[in-house]
Design an enzyme around this catalytic site. Sequence first.
Site, mmCIF file in Angstrom:
data_model
loop_
_atom_site.group_PDB
_atom_site.id
_atom_site.type_symbol
_atom_site.label_atom_id
_atom_site.label_comp_id
_atom_site.label_asym_id
_atom_site.label_seq_id
_atom_site.Cartn_x
_atom_site.Cartn_y
_atom_site.Cartn_z
ATOM 1 C CE LYS A 13 -42.532 -0.982 -61.463
ATOM 2 N NZ LYS A 13 -42.875 -0.227 -60.239
ATOM 3 N NE ARG A 87 -37.107 -0.249 -58.582
ATOM 4 C CZ ARG A 87 -38.087 -1.155 -58.648
ATOM 5 N NH1 ARG A 87 -38.090 -2.052 -59.591
ATOM 6 N NH2 ARG A 87 -39.049 -1.136 -57.775
ATOM 7 N NE ARG A 126 -47.460 -5.570 -53.255
ATOM 8 C CZ ARG A 126 -46.625 -5.075 -54.169
ATOM 9 N NH1 ARG A 126 -47.003 -4.983 -55.437
ATOM 10 N NH2 ARG A 126 -45.445 -4.630 -53.818
ATOM 11 N NE ARG A 159 -43.000 -7.417 -52.370
ATOM 12 C CZ ARG A 159 -42.984 -6.822 -53.564
ATOM 13 N NH1 ARG A 159 -43.715 -7.311 -54.569
ATOM 14 N NH2 ARG A 159 -42.265 -5.745 -53.774
ATOM 15 N NE ARG A 170 -41.330 -1.120 -52.303
ATOM 16 C CZ ARG A 170 -42.476 -1.794 -52.282
ATOM 17 N NH1 ARG A 170 -43.076 -2.064 -51.137
ATOM 18 N NH2 ARG A 170 -43.024 -2.194 -53.405
HETATM 19 P P1 ADP Z 1 -41.987 -2.482 -56.602
HETATM 20 O O1 ADP Z 1 -41.946 -1.939 -57.991
HETATM 21 O O2 ADP Z 1 -43.370 -2.707 -56.103
HETATM 22 O O3 ADP Z 1 -41.109 -1.733 -55.627
HETATM 23 P P2 ADP Z 1 -40.409 -4.793 -57.433
HETATM 24 O O4 ADP Z 1 -40.901 -6.169 -57.234
HETATM 25 O O5 ADP Z 1 -40.241 -4.275 -58.798
HETATM 26 O O6 ADP Z 1 -41.388 -3.927 -56.543
HETATM 27 O O7 ADP Z 1 -38.984 -4.633 -56.696
HETATM 28 C C1 ADP Z 1 -38.769 -5.042 -55.369
HETATM 29 C C2 ADP Z 1 -37.355 -4.697 -54.918
HETATM 30 O O8 ADP Z 1 -36.395 -5.368 -55.760
HETATM 31 C C3 ADP Z 1 -36.962 -3.221 -55.023
HETATM 32 O O9 ADP Z 1 -37.372 -2.473 -53.908
HETATM 33 C C4 ADP Z 1 -35.437 -3.334 -55.122
HETATM 34 O O10 ADP Z 1 -34.842 -3.600 -53.882
HETATM 35 C C5 ADP Z 1 -35.250 -4.562 -55.995
HETATM 36 N N1 ADP Z 1 -35.176 -4.208 -57.424
HETATM 37 C C6 ADP Z 1 -36.041 -4.599 -58.408
HETATM 38 N N2 ADP Z 1 -35.681 -4.094 -59.604
HETATM 39 C C7 ADP Z 1 -34.557 -3.349 -59.380
HETATM 40 C C8 ADP Z 1 -33.708 -2.542 -60.190
HETATM 41 N N3 ADP Z 1 -33.949 -2.382 -61.508
HETATM 42 N N4 ADP Z 1 -32.658 -1.911 -59.599
HETATM 43 C C9 ADP Z 1 -32.405 -2.061 -58.298
HETATM 44 N N5 ADP Z 1 -33.162 -2.780 -57.470
HETATM 45 C C10 ADP Z 1 -34.234 -3.431 -57.988
#
Ligand code: ADP
Length: 214
Positions: A13, A87, A126, A159, A170
């Site tokens: 994404k 999400r 990563r 990370r 996740r």
């Molecule tokens: P990825 O899509 O690779 O898991 P992101 O950088 O989008 O990584 O998100 C990292 C973390 O940030 C998620 O695991 C969550 O803890 C938090 N996060 C990001 N966006 C949201 C969201 N829309 N709702 C809840 N938590 C979020």
Amino acid sequence: MRIVLFGAPGSGKGTQASILEKEFGAVHISTGDTLREAVAKGTEVGLQAKSYMDRGELVPDEVVIAIAKEKLASVGNNGFVLDGFPRTVAQAEALDDALLELQKPLDAVINLRVDEEELVRRLSGRRVCPKCGEPYHVDSKPPKSPGKCDICGADLIQREDDKPDAIRNRLRVYQEQTAPVLEYYRRKGLLRDIEAAGGIDEITRRIKASLGVQ
Ligand code: ADP
Ligand code: ZN
């Protein structure tokens, strides 16, 4: 163009959002990046979010909804590419309300489909530069000198949420809490499924084709 980029962790994404931001002159809104900035700065939101993020859990809806609304309110006349939001179904409903108020309905929701084995491979390999944010991958995009950022020379890190236990968490959270959002958008006729294993440029091409742009 006003779109949501949807997909499991590791589906690409963020990579595609950065490309589409430039192609469409749209604003890239990543709740994950905004939360990581808040953590790095040690703000109130950052302090609240950090433990959830490190474990691979979702940050509470009210926190991320507030972030997304603030970002959306500031895009002006530009389009936007939402990356990592919504999400949960509650977040999707809040987004609908906010966009109704702003009179900026979504054009499409792009679902980047990648099988689980490939997701684990991408996430566990990563690495990222803690200083300038440049992403790397031990197999598919290694730095020129091992462990060092090509751009600024800093030592690369993994990370916390790219470590094995957090990755498993996740993917489970994605299946349980995030995948239901797909049905929500499918019913509204907005969903575009894209096979997202393969080269970055090819996937960008597929996304643009699904949106009917060159
Ligand atoms: P990825 O899509 O690779 O898991 P992101 O950088 O989008 O990584 O998100 C990292 C973390 O940030 C998620 O695991 C969550 O803890 C938090 N996060 C990001 N966006 C949201 C969201 N829309 N709702 C809840 N938590 C979020
Ligand atoms: Zn760097």
